[in-house]
Scaffold this motif. Structure first.
Motif, PDB file in Angstrom:
ATOM      1  N   SER A  21      -2.673  -6.162  12.215  1.00  0.00           N
ATOM      2  CA  SER A  21      -1.728  -5.758  13.242  1.00  0.00           C
ATOM      3  C   SER A  21      -0.900  -4.393  12.779  1.00  0.00           C
ATOM      4  N   ILE A  80       3.712  -9.267   5.314  1.00  0.00           N
ATOM      5  CA  ILE A  80       3.821 -10.028   4.123  1.00  0.00           C
ATOM      6  C   ILE A  80       2.787 -11.122   4.607  1.00  0.00           C
ATOM      7  N   ALA A  81       3.168 -12.027   6.023  1.00  0.00           N
ATOM      8  CA  ALA A  81       2.820 -12.927   5.929  1.00  0.00           C
ATOM      9  C   ALA A  81       0.749 -12.904   6.784  1.00  0.00           C
ATOM     10  N   CYS A  82       0.326 -11.314   7.723  1.00  0.00           N
ATOM     11  CA  CYS A  82      -0.579 -11.259   7.653  1.00  0.00           C
ATOM     12  C   CYS A  82      -1.266 -10.674   7.031  1.00  0.00           C
ATOM     13  N   LEU A  83      -1.159 -10.341   5.451  1.00  0.00           N
ATOM     14  CA  LEU A  83      -1.359  -9.747   4.215  1.00  0.00           C
ATOM     15  C   LEU A  83      -1.982 -11.239   3.888  1.00  0.00           C
ATOM     16  N   ASN A  84      -1.248 -11.697   3.971  1.00  0.00           N
ATOM     17  CA  ASN A  84      -1.601 -13.272   2.616  1.00  0.00           C
ATOM     18  C   ASN A  84      -2.542 -13.393   3.880  1.00  0.00           C
ATOM     19  N   LYS A  85      -2.657 -13.374   5.109  1.00  0.00           N
ATOM     20  CA  LYS A  85      -3.878 -14.349   6.195  1.00  0.00           C
ATOM     21  C   LYS A  85      -5.177 -13.035   6.580  1.00  0.00           C
ATOM     22  N   GLU A  86      -5.048 -12.429   5.239  1.00  0.00           N
ATOM     23  CA  GLU A  86      -6.046 -11.395   5.616  1.00  0.00           C
ATOM     24  C   GLU A  86      -6.532 -10.789   6.753  1.00  0.00           C
ATOM     25  N   ILE A  87      -5.118 -10.265   7.257  1.00  0.00           N
ATOM     26  CA  ILE A  87      -5.457  -9.345   8.723  1.00  0.00           C
ATOM     27  C   ILE A  87      -4.871  -8.386   8.026  1.00  0.00           C
ATOM     28  N   TYR A 100       7.830  -2.277  -1.414  1.00  0.00           N
ATOM     29  CA  TYR A 100       6.175  -2.186  -2.728  1.00  0.00           C
ATOM     30  C   TYR A 100       5.515  -3.054  -2.388  1.00  0.00           C
ATOM     31  N   LEU A 101       6.117  -4.788  -1.681  1.00  0.00           N
ATOM     32  CA  LEU A 101       5.023  -5.893  -1.415  1.00  0.00           C
ATOM     33  C   LEU A 101       4.120  -5.833  -0.387  1.00  0.00           C
ATOM     34  N   PHE A 150       2.454  -3.093  -0.026  1.00  0.00           N
ATOM     35  CA  PHE A 150       1.050  -1.553  -1.125  1.00  0.00           C
ATOM     36  C   PHE A 150       0.614  -2.817  -2.198  1.00  0.00           C
ATOM     37  N   PRO A 151      -1.413  -2.112  -1.544  1.00  0.00           N
ATOM     38  CA  PRO A 151      -1.650  -1.303  -1.240  1.00  0.00           C
ATOM     39  C   PRO A 151      -2.449  -1.585  -0.104  1.00  0.00           C
ATOM     40  N   GLU A 152      -2.787  -2.923   0.009  1.00  0.00           N
ATOM     41  CA  GLU A 152      -3.367  -3.997   1.170  1.00  0.00           C
ATOM     42  C   GLU A 152      -3.102  -3.596   2.477  1.00  0.00           C
ATOM     43  N   ALA A 194       5.920   4.324  -2.404  1.00  0.00           N
ATOM     44  CA  ALA A 194       5.016   3.704  -1.711  1.00  0.00           C
ATOM     45  C   ALA A 194       4.587   4.361   0.008  1.00  0.00           C
ATOM     46  N   ARG A 251       3.544 -12.843  -3.381  1.00  0.00           N
ATOM     47  CA  ARG A 251       3.520 -12.079  -4.129  1.00  0.00           C
ATOM     48  C   ARG A 251       4.595 -11.759  -5.347  1.00  0.00           C
ATOM     49  N   LYS A 260       0.788  10.471  -5.299  1.00  0.00           N
ATOM     50  CA  LYS A 260       1.434   9.695  -5.475  1.00  0.00           C
ATOM     51  C   LYS A 260       2.289   9.146  -7.267  1.00  0.00           C
ATOM     52  N   ILE A 296       0.054   6.412  -7.916  1.00  0.00           N
ATOM     53  CA  ILE A 296       0.198   5.309  -7.956  1.00  0.00           C
ATOM     54  C   ILE A 296      -1.329   4.298  -8.426  1.00  0.00           C
ATOM     55  N   TYR A 315       3.783   1.629 -10.648  1.00  0.00           N
ATOM     56  CA  TYR A 315       3.723   2.668  -9.847  1.00  0.00           C
ATOM     57  C   TYR A 315       4.785   3.466 -11.252  1.00  0.00           C
ATOM     58  N   THR A 323       3.185  -4.547  -9.015  1.00  0.00           N
ATOM     59  CA  THR A 323       3.056  -5.461  -7.994  1.00  0.00           C
ATOM     60  C   THR A 323       2.303  -6.303  -8.180  1.00  0.00           C
ATOM     61  N   TYR A 370       3.754 -17.699   8.761  1.00  0.00           N
ATOM     62  CA  TYR A 370       2.293 -17.503   8.601  1.00  0.00           C
ATOM     63  C   TYR A 370       1.677 -18.050   9.642  1.00  0.00           C
ATOM     64  N   ALA A 387       0.989 -15.236  12.165  1.00  0.00           N
ATOM     65  CA  ALA A 387      -0.072 -14.578  11.087  1.00  0.00           C
ATOM     66  C   ALA A 387      -1.169 -15.402  12.018  1.00  0.00           C
ATOM     67  N   LYS A 444      -4.555 -13.600  14.874  1.00  0.00           N
ATOM     68  CA  LYS A 444      -5.718 -13.856  14.483  1.00  0.00           C
ATOM     69  C   LYS A 444      -6.675 -14.290  15.459  1.00  0.00           C
TER      70      LYS A 444
END
Lengths: 123, 205, 124
Positions: free
Chosen positions: A7, A29-36, A70-71, A73-75, A98, B34, B65, B67, B80, B86, C107, C110, C114
């Motif tokens: 997304s 963040i919700a997408c990243l936590n759901k591996e999207i 910050y929350l 990155f990096p995914e 970031a 997180r 950067k 990082i 960082y 994080t 969620y 999300a 998918k």
């Protein structure tokens, strides 16, 4: 069954004036936590979200959008549209660690690299 | 949310305290949280040296950067230059603090090493070569290549991949310990260096 | 008619009712999709969490809550973000919504992303 696997959240409103930036980062963040795979693209007034040294907690009693940058990155990546940033009088050094500044060509490359399986959400 | 300060390493040479600035989601579903933290000192100086404290497969460094992301303890920990850190997939704040304390110890050790071996500091240009130059083939060349399976892997190539990802240690290769494989050990020293060999789990004879 | 029942459309709304007509636009799109037998999800985010409030009584405009009630009867799934809803006073205990709306976390969105073939967002 997975149909969409990434997304791109597009934010073009400034934080604190509108809830949009905060909510947009939340979806990422919700997408990243759901591996999207999920990235945030800041355009127009949205670039304000990536400025460093925001102190909304003390000044406004509102949670900080800078912390949310910050929350992801990096995914996830945080793309900041260079032209929008310069128009508003800011430079790369004013941004959070970031953030990735992108020009028109890079924006084009990012968009065409997104496949049919990407959800584009402008929040 | 209120910032929470934890003083975890009283006699840490660089970093002693960690402040938890933010935990998301605050809606505690999914059991994954997180966490954004800040250490009490910037990490600019130590980040480039920290790269060598972990197996190459666990390290992702964004040179532009400065990082560093570590893929350790089943989660991603990003450091960082400002001192912000994080962590994804933390169970809760206590879990985050526990894990970060371990990382802080390594940070302090690295900082101590910096002080004492100033002349040996690798230049940033060298770092790219080191990290990207070490691939499974480089390691494989220096192994006995007998596919004896004593390490638990089917082939020496599979073993060399696990070495890079940090899932196996050089000491797991019993053949390397034998005196007639000293050439291989020398080969490893030349390829990755003694320090990296230690990180890869080489304790010597 | 083609078998569209395997395909899913998710609509994300971010604006409240009546001041803007995004809810009405979403209704039209969702209705057409449901008529063509697609599966439709609607996620109510930020001010859109006001849309399903019960006892709405607009003087001159069509009643948006009624429209959404119709969509649910036709099989659409409608969820509201818990953070946004509770901020605006629509808590699960208050039962301020028309029946059939579930208040859930982001969620869920999300998860829907998918499984969807298309995701669109409607808002200012």
């Amino acid at each position: 069954m997975i149909e969409l696997d990434s997304s791109l959240i597009i934010i073009d409103r400034a934080p604190y004036g509108y809830e949009d930036a905060f909510s947009g980062f939340y979806i990422c963040i919700a997408c990243l936590n759901k591996e999207i795979d999920s990235d945030v693209l800041l355009l127009g007034d949205g670039v304000y979200s990536a400025l460093k040294n925001q102190d909304s907690e003390n000044a406004l009693n509102f949670p900080s959008v800078e912390d949310l940058t910050y929350l992801i990155f990096p995914e996830g990546s945080l793309f900041v549209h260079e032209k929008s940033l310069k128009e508003r009088g800011f430079m790369a050094k004013d941004l959070v660690e970031a953030a990735e500044l992108i020009n028109e060509q890079e924006l084009y490359e990012i968009l065409i690299s997104k496949t049919k399986k990407t959800a584009f959400l402008r929040i | 949310m209120e910032e929470l300060e934890y003083k975890v390493l009283d006699d840490g040479s660089l970093v002693k305290k960690v402040i938890i600035k933010n935990i998301r989601p605050c809606i505690a579903t999914e059991g994954k949280v997180r966490v954004l933290m800040e250490l009490d000192k910037p990490l600019e100086e130590v980040i480039t040296s920290l790269i060598f404290k972990y197996p190459p497969g666990k390290v992702n460094y964004v040179k532009k950067k400065n990082i560093l992301t570590l893929s350790i303890y089943n989660r991603l920990i990003t450091l960082y230059p400002s001192g912000k850190v994080t962590m994804n997939k933390a169970l809760d704040k206590e879990d985050a603090v526990e894990i970060i304390t371990d990382v802080m110890k390594t940070i302090n050790q690295t900082y101590d090493d910096l002080d004492s071996t100033h002349e040996d500091n690798k230049k940033i240009e060298d770092i790219d070569l080191d990290i990207s130059g070490i691939g499974p083939l480089n390691i494989y060349k220096c192994l006995p290549q007998t596919n004896c399976q004593e390490c638990g892997e089917k082939t020496c190539m599979a073993f060399s991949m696990k070495i890079l990802s940090g899932d196996k240690f050089l000491d797991d290769c019993l053949q390397l310990q034998e005196p007639w494989h000293q050439d291989q050990v020398e080969c490893l020293k030349k390829t990755v260096g003694v320090e990296m060999m230690k990180i890869m789990g080489w304790e010597g004879y | 008619m083609e078998d569209n029942s395997q395909k899913m459309l998710t609509i994300v709304l971010t604006e409240g009712p009546y001041r803007s007509q995004y809810a009405d636009i979403a209704y039209e799109i969702a209705s057409s999709a449901l008529y063509k037998k697609y599966r439709v999800n609607i996620f109510l985010y930020m001010d859109a969490t006001h849309i399903p409030k019960k006892e709405q009584n607009p003087h001159s405009f069509p009643n948006v809550a009624q429209k959404f009630r119709k969509l649910m009867k036709q099989g659409a799934k409608i969820r509201a973000c818990v953070r946004c809803a509770t901020a605006r006073g629509h808590s699960c205990t208050q039962k301020s919504y028309i029946p059939g709306i579930t208040i859930t976390s982001v969620y869920e969105l999300a998860e829907w992303i998918k499984k969807s073939h298309r995701v669109i967002s409607l808002g200012d």
